[in-house]
Design a protein around this motif. Structure first.
Motif, PDB file in Angstrom:
ATOM      1  N   ARG A 198       0.868  -1.180   0.000  1.00 18.90           N
ATOM      2  CA  ARG A 198       0.000   0.000   0.000  1.00 18.90           C
ATOM      3  C   ARG A 198       0.903   1.228   0.000  1.00 18.90           C
ATOM      4  NH1 ARG A 198       0.092   2.006   5.196  1.00 18.90           N
ATOM      5  NH2 ARG A 198       0.571   0.495   6.815  1.00 18.90           N
ATOM      6  N   ASP A 199       0.313   2.394  -0.175  1.00 16.34           N
ATOM      7  CA  ASP A 199       1.063   3.658  -0.169  1.00 16.34           C
ATOM      8  C   ASP A 199       2.161   3.671  -1.232  1.00 16.34           C
ATOM      9  OD1 ASP A 199      -0.476   4.394   2.074  1.00 16.34           O
ATOM     10  OD2 ASP A 199       0.976   3.449   3.418  1.00 16.34           O
ATOM     11  N   TYR A 200       1.876   3.068  -2.386  1.00 18.54           N
ATOM     12  CA  TYR A 200       2.862   2.969  -3.463  1.00 18.54           C
ATOM     13  C   TYR A 200       2.938   4.287  -4.225  1.00 18.54           C
ATOM     14  CZ  TYR A 200       5.008   1.258  -7.814  1.00 18.54           C
ATOM     15  OH  TYR A 200       5.827   1.070  -8.902  1.00 18.54           O
ATOM     16  N   LEU A 201       4.148   4.768  -4.438  1.00 13.09           N
ATOM     17  CA  LEU A 201       4.390   5.945  -5.276  1.00 13.09           C
ATOM     18  C   LEU A 201       5.684   5.702  -6.037  1.00 13.09           C
ATOM     19  CD1 LEU A 201       3.502   8.839  -6.086  1.00 13.09           C
ATOM     20  CD2 LEU A 201       5.026   9.668  -4.278  1.00 13.09           C
ATOM     21  N   ALA A 202       5.617   5.808  -7.357  1.00 13.80           N
ATOM     22  CA  ALA A 202       6.794   5.544  -8.185  1.00 13.80           C
ATOM     23  C   ALA A 202       7.026   6.701  -9.153  1.00 13.80           C
ATOM     24  CB  ALA A 202       6.623   4.246  -8.964  1.00 13.80           C
ATOM     25  N   THR A 203       8.265   6.797  -9.626  1.00  9.03           N
ATOM     26  CA  THR A 203       8.648   7.815 -10.601  1.00  9.03           C
ATOM     27  C   THR A 203       9.465   7.166 -11.705  1.00  9.03           C
ATOM     28  OG1 THR A 203       8.667   9.551  -8.920  1.00  9.03           O
ATOM     29  CG2 THR A 203       9.894   9.998 -10.953  1.00  9.03           C
ATOM     30  N   LEU A 204       9.130   7.517 -12.926  1.00  6.52           N
ATOM     31  CA  LEU A 204       9.883   7.099 -14.106  1.00  6.52           C
ATOM     32  C   LEU A 204      10.504   8.362 -14.686  1.00  6.52           C
ATOM     33  CD1 LEU A 204      10.480   4.595 -15.846  1.00  6.52           C
ATOM     34  CD2 LEU A 204       8.460   5.175 -17.194  1.00  6.52           C
ATOM     35  N   ARG A 205      11.841   8.367 -14.834  1.00  5.78           N
ATOM     36  CA  ARG A 205      12.570   9.584 -15.193  1.00  5.78           C
ATOM     37  C   ARG A 205      13.625   9.287 -16.255  1.00  5.78           C
ATOM     38  NH1 ARG A 205      13.346  13.965 -11.884  1.00  5.78           N
ATOM     39  NH2 ARG A 205      12.493  12.751 -10.164  1.00  5.78           N
ATOM     40  N   VAL A 206      13.789  10.204 -17.207  1.00 16.35           N
ATOM     41  CA  VAL A 206      14.837  10.115 -18.224  1.00 16.35           C
ATOM     42  C   VAL A 206      15.791  11.277 -18.008  1.00 16.35           C
ATOM     43  CG1 VAL A 206      15.373  10.050 -20.684  1.00 16.35           C
ATOM     44  CG2 VAL A 206      13.218   9.060 -19.856  1.00 16.35           C
ATOM     45  N   ILE A 207      17.084  10.957 -17.836  1.00 15.13           N
ATOM     46  CA  ILE A 207      18.104  11.961 -17.561  1.00 15.13           C
ATOM     47  C   ILE A 207      19.092  11.985 -18.724  1.00 15.13           C
ATOM     48  CG2 ILE A 207      19.930  12.657 -15.956  1.00 15.13           C
ATOM     49  CD1 ILE A 207      18.387  10.761 -13.893  1.00 15.13           C
ATOM     50  N   PRO A 208      19.262  13.141 -19.383  1.00 13.53           N
ATOM     51  CA  PRO A 208      20.210  13.203 -20.492  1.00 13.53           C
ATOM     52  C   PRO A 208      21.649  13.014 -20.010  1.00 13.53           C
ATOM     53  CG  PRO A 208      19.089  15.324 -20.189  1.00 13.53           C
ATOM     54  CD  PRO A 208      18.588  14.399 -19.131  1.00 13.53           C
ATOM     55  N   GLN A 209      22.418  12.328 -20.821  1.00 12.75           N
ATOM     56  CA  GLN A 209      23.856  12.139 -20.581  1.00 12.75           C
ATOM     57  C   GLN A 209      24.575  12.555 -21.861  1.00 12.75           C
ATOM     58  OE1 GLN A 209      25.123  10.651 -17.415  1.00 12.75           O
ATOM     59  NE2 GLN A 209      23.083  11.471 -17.045  1.00 12.75           N
ATOM     60  N   GLY A 210      24.670  13.846 -22.105  1.00 10.25           N
ATOM     61  CA  GLY A 210      25.198  14.328 -23.374  1.00 10.25           C
ATOM     62  C   GLY A 210      24.101  14.281 -24.428  1.00 10.25           C
ATOM     63  N   ASP A 211      24.488  14.400 -25.687  1.00 13.36           N
ATOM     64  CA  ASP A 211      23.514  14.468 -26.777  1.00 13.36           C
ATOM     65  C   ASP A 211      23.010  13.108 -27.231  1.00 13.36           C
ATOM     66  OD1 ASP A 211      23.671  17.209 -26.800  1.00 13.36           O
ATOM     67  OD2 ASP A 211      25.192  17.266 -28.383  1.00 13.36           O
ATOM     68  N   ALA A 212      23.776  12.050 -27.004  1.00 16.13           N
ATOM     69  CA  ALA A 212      23.443  10.768 -27.623  1.00 16.13           C
ATOM     70  C   ALA A 212      23.221   9.629 -26.637  1.00 16.13           C
ATOM     71  CB  ALA A 212      24.530  10.384 -28.610  1.00 16.13           C
ATOM     72  N   SER A 213      23.083   9.937 -25.361  1.00 16.25           N
ATOM     73  CA  SER A 213      22.797   8.877 -24.399  1.00 16.25           C
ATOM     74  C   SER A 213      21.959   9.424 -23.250  1.00 16.25           C
ATOM     75  CB  SER A 213      24.079   8.223 -23.882  1.00 16.25           C
ATOM     76  OG  SER A 213      24.801   9.110 -23.067  1.00 16.25           O
TER      77      SER A 213
END
Length: 135
Positions: A82-97
């Motif tokens: 219960r009390d579930y909270l999640a985050t999906l995140r994309v973090i740039p690592q330069g221009d190509a990754s």
């Protein structure tokens, strides 16, 4: 309350990754465990079907297109938590990754913190691997 985080580095620009995973209804596009997703409540609630046909209902809690993340809670699911909270995140690592992080916090119900943490960590890790393969 327990928590876990999984991440993967991808040789793909953050904008391209976010284009695939950034929609709250996009899980079936990259996550084989979720073959179907239907939105309701103006796009703020998604009802997912897992391979066993069990419903998972989640609510969008935060969405930030500019910073490439969204957070969601579980309203109904076959998980012992219960009390579930999640985050999906994309973090740039330069221009190509980029790095994709999937994190969550939750309270176990009828199982140990270690058991529920292993369950969600496995879901996140397998999901990120599926994302890599779909790209």
């Amino acid at each position: 309350m327990a928590s876990t985080i999984a991440s993967i580095t991808l040789p793909v620009a953050a904008d391209r990754v976010w284009q695939l995973i950034g929609g709250f209804n996009a899980l079936p596009d990259w996550l084989p465990y979720i073959p179907r997703s239907e939105l309701s409540e103006g796009g703020r609630v998604r009802t997912l079907a897992n391979p066993a046909g069990e419903a998972i209902v989640e609510r969008l809690e935060q969405f930030n297109d500019k910073e490439r993340y969204y957070s969601y809670s579980i309203l109904k699911a076959p998980f012992p938590s219960r009390d579930y909270l999640a985050t999906l995140r994309v973090i740039p690592q330069g221009d190509a990754s980029s790095v994709v992080e999937w994190s969550g916090s939750f309270t176990p119900v009828g199982v140990s913190e270690e058991e529920i943490t292993q369950l969600f960590h496995g879901i996140y890790t397998d999901g990120l691997q599926a994302l890599k393969e779909s790209l």
